[in-house]
Design an enzyme around this catalytic site. Structure first.
Site, PDB file in Angstrom:
ATOM      1  N   ASP A   1      51.166 -30.436-126.564  1.00 55.29           N
ATOM      2  CA  ASP A   1      51.196 -28.135-127.218  1.00 55.29           C
ATOM      3  C   ASP A   1      49.777 -28.637-127.962  1.00 55.29           C
ATOM      4  O   ASP A   1      48.708 -29.365-127.106  1.00 55.29           O
ATOM      5  CB  ASP A   1      51.692 -27.890-128.241  1.00 55.29           C
ATOM      6  N   SER A   2      48.883 -27.381-128.096  1.00 54.68           N
ATOM      7  CA  SER A   2      47.848 -26.853-128.154  1.00 54.68           C
ATOM      8  C   SER A   2      47.291 -27.725-129.064  1.00 54.68           C
ATOM      9  O   SER A   2      46.419 -28.346-129.288  1.00 54.68           O
ATOM     10  CB  SER A   2      47.525 -24.878-128.265  1.00 54.68           C
TER      11      SER A   2
ATOM     12  N   CYS B   1      54.386 -26.063-126.054  1.00 56.38           N
ATOM     13  CA  CYS B   1      53.329 -24.978-126.178  1.00 56.38           C
ATOM     14  C   CYS B   1      53.814 -23.794-125.455  1.00 56.38           C
ATOM     15  O   CYS B   1      53.972 -23.234-123.729  1.00 56.38           O
ATOM     16  CB  CYS B   1      51.963 -24.711-125.943  1.00 56.38           C
TER      17      CYS B   1
ATOM     18  N   GLU C   1      49.937 -21.624-140.182  1.00 56.78           N
ATOM     19  CA  GLU C   1      49.088 -22.940-140.244  1.00 56.78           C
ATOM     20  C   GLU C   1      48.716 -23.035-141.354  1.00 56.78           C
ATOM     21  O   GLU C   1      48.245 -23.928-141.940  1.00 56.78           O
ATOM     22  CB  GLU C   1      48.219 -23.088-139.235  1.00 56.78           C
TER      23      GLU C   1
ATOM     24  N   CYS D   1      56.632 -18.593-129.450  1.00 58.14           N
ATOM     25  CA  CYS D   1      55.866 -19.210-129.137  1.00 58.14           C
ATOM     26  C   CYS D   1      56.259 -20.741-130.536  1.00 58.14           C
ATOM     27  O   CYS D   1      56.860 -20.780-131.530  1.00 58.14           O
ATOM     28  CB  CYS D   1      55.104 -18.682-129.932  1.00 58.14           C
TER      29      CYS D   1
ATOM     30  N   HIS E   1      54.939 -21.692-133.537  1.00 58.47           N
ATOM     31  CA  HIS E   1      55.191 -21.741-134.629  1.00 58.47           C
ATOM     32  C   HIS E   1      56.124 -20.846-135.213  1.00 58.47           C
ATOM     33  O   HIS E   1      56.493 -20.624-136.426  1.00 58.47           O
ATOM     34  CB  HIS E   1      53.634 -20.801-135.094  1.00 58.47           C
TER      35      HIS E   1
HETATM   36  N1  DGL Z   1      51.318 -23.382-129.515  1.00 57.46           N
HETATM   37  C1  DGL Z   1      50.746 -21.920-128.706  1.00 57.46           C
HETATM   38  C2  DGL Z   1      51.671 -21.146-127.860  1.00 57.46           C
HETATM   39  O1  DGL Z   1      53.089 -21.572-127.888  1.00 57.46           O
HETATM   40  C3  DGL Z   1      50.898 -21.410-130.299  1.00 57.46           C
HETATM   41  C4  DGL Z   1      49.100 -21.327-130.886  1.00 57.46           C
HETATM   42  C5  DGL Z   1      48.097 -21.557-129.858  1.00 57.46           C
HETATM   43  O2  DGL Z   1      47.728 -20.201-129.302  1.00 57.46           O
HETATM   44  O3  DGL Z   1      47.496 -22.423-129.120  1.00 57.46           O
HETATM   45  O4  DGL Z   1      52.006 -20.131-127.890  1.00 57.46           O
END
Ligand code: DGL
Length: 271
Positions: free
Chosen positions: A10-11, A73, A151, A185, A187
Site C-alpha cells: 500500500d502507499s 491500495c 490518519e 480506499c 482508509h
Molecule cells: N492507500 C490509498 C488508497 O487506498 C490512500 C492513501 C493515498 O492517497 O496514498 O487509495
C-alpha cells in the site's frame, strides 16, 4: 499447497485494513507487507508516478518469493492495473472483487464509489461494474480529506469534524439516491460507522478490503496454493521511520504490530 507468503503493498499504513481482513479470511497464511510511508500519498499524484511506484512496490515484494501480490491500495489498484497484470506472479488489486460485490448487492443499480482523486479519475470501479452489469449507474466522489482524518485518528462515531466532512462528501450521492456504496480506499472502512449513520440502513457499504480478502482465498484455493503451515505471521517493511508506522498501525490492523517492522530504501528497488 504453497507455503510461500502473500505479498501486500500500500502507499502507507492504510493497507493494514486489508491485512486485517486477510488474516480473518486466511488465518494460516504468512504475509509480507510493504507500506510506502516515505512516498504516501499516492492518491494526489500523476498516473505515471503511481504506475512507477506500483511497479517498484511489486519488485520489492517479489524479493520474498511471494505466491500472490495484493495491491491493497485503491489508487495503485485503479491506476496501476496494467502493472499488476504484467507481473509474472499472480497480482490482484481491490477493484474487481469489490465491483462484483457491489453489483451483487445493489437492487436499484445506483452505486456510489468513494476513493482518492486519482482513483475516481480512472473510473476503474465504474468500468469493472459495467462489465458485470452494463446498466448500473455509478456516482463517484473523491474524498481526499478522509485520508488525513483517519490518519489523525479522527474516526470516533461522534467526531463532529469528520461527520461534517462526510456529510459534505456524501451529499451528491444521497441526492443520486444510491443504494450501495463502495469504500474504494484503504482508509475508508475505518469511517464505516459514520458513513452508515449518515446514509442510513438503506445503503449497503462494500468494504474493498473484505471483498479482496475473499477473492484471494478463492484464488489460492482454486490454484491449490493455500498455506498449510503458516500462522498469520506478518513481516512489515516501510520506507520511512518504523516508529510512526508502529504507532498508528494498531488502529488499522486491530492488533499491535510486533517489533518486526523494518525500514527499506525505495532507491534499492528502482530499475
Ligand atoms: N492507500 C490509498 C488508497 O487506498 C490512500 C492513501 C493515498 O492517497 O496514498 O487509495
Amino acid at each position: 499447497m504453497d507455503n510461500r507468503p502473500i505479498g501486500v503493498f500500500d502507499s502507507g499504513l492504510g493497507g493494514l485494513t486489508v491485512v486485517r481482513q486477510l488474516l480473518k479470511e486466511l488465518e494460516k497464511e504468512n504475509i509480507v507487507y510493504f507500506g510506502d510511508t516515505g512516498r504516501v500519498p499516492y492518491g494526489t499524484r500523476s498516473p505515471d508516478t503511481i504506475r512507477r511506484y506500483t511497479a517498484e512496490d511489486c519488485r520489492f515484494l517479489r524479493k520474498f518469493d511471494v505466491k500472490l501480490i495484493i495491491a491493497a491500495c485503491g489508487t495503485a489498484s485503479s491506476v496501476g492495473a496494467e502493472v499488476l497484470k504484467a507481473q509474472d506472479v499472480p497480482a490482484i488489486g481491490v477493484v474487481d472483487a469489490t465491483a462484483k460485490a457491489a453489483v451483487a448487492a445493489t437492487k436499484s443499480g445506483r452505486i456510489g464509489v468513494l476513493g482518492t482523486a486519482a482513483t475516481v479519475q480512472t473510473d476503474a470501479f465504474g468500468y469493472a461494474m459495467r462489465r458485470e452489469r452494463p446498466d448500473v449507474q455509478v456516482f463517484s466522489k473523491a474524498c481526499p480529506l478522509f485520508v488525513s482524518l483517519v490518519e489523525n485518528g479522527w474516526i470516533d462515531r461522534d467526531d463532529e469534524v469528520t461527520i461534517a466532512t462526510a456529510k459534505r462528501y456524501l451529499q451528491p450521492l444521497i441526492e443520486a439516491d444510491i443504494d450501495t456504496l463502495i469504500l474504494g480506499c484503504t482508509h475508508f472502512p475505518l469511517l464505516a460507522p459514520i458513513l452508515q449513520d449518515i446514509l442510513g440502513d438503506g445503503v449497503t457499504l462494500i468494504d474493498s478490503g473484505r471483498e479482496t480478502a475473499k477473492a484471494a482465498h478463492v484464488l489460492l484455493q482454486q490454484a491449490d496454493a493455500l498455506c498449510e503451515n503458516g500462522d498469520g505471521g506478518c513481516r512489515f517493511f516501510v520506507s520511512d521511520t518504523p516508529q510512526g508506522f508502529s504507532d498508528v498501525a494498531q488502529m488499522f490492523l486491530g492488533r499491535a504490530v510486533s517489533d518486526d517492522v523494518s525500514m527499506v530504501d525505495t532507491a534499492a528497488f528502482q530499475e
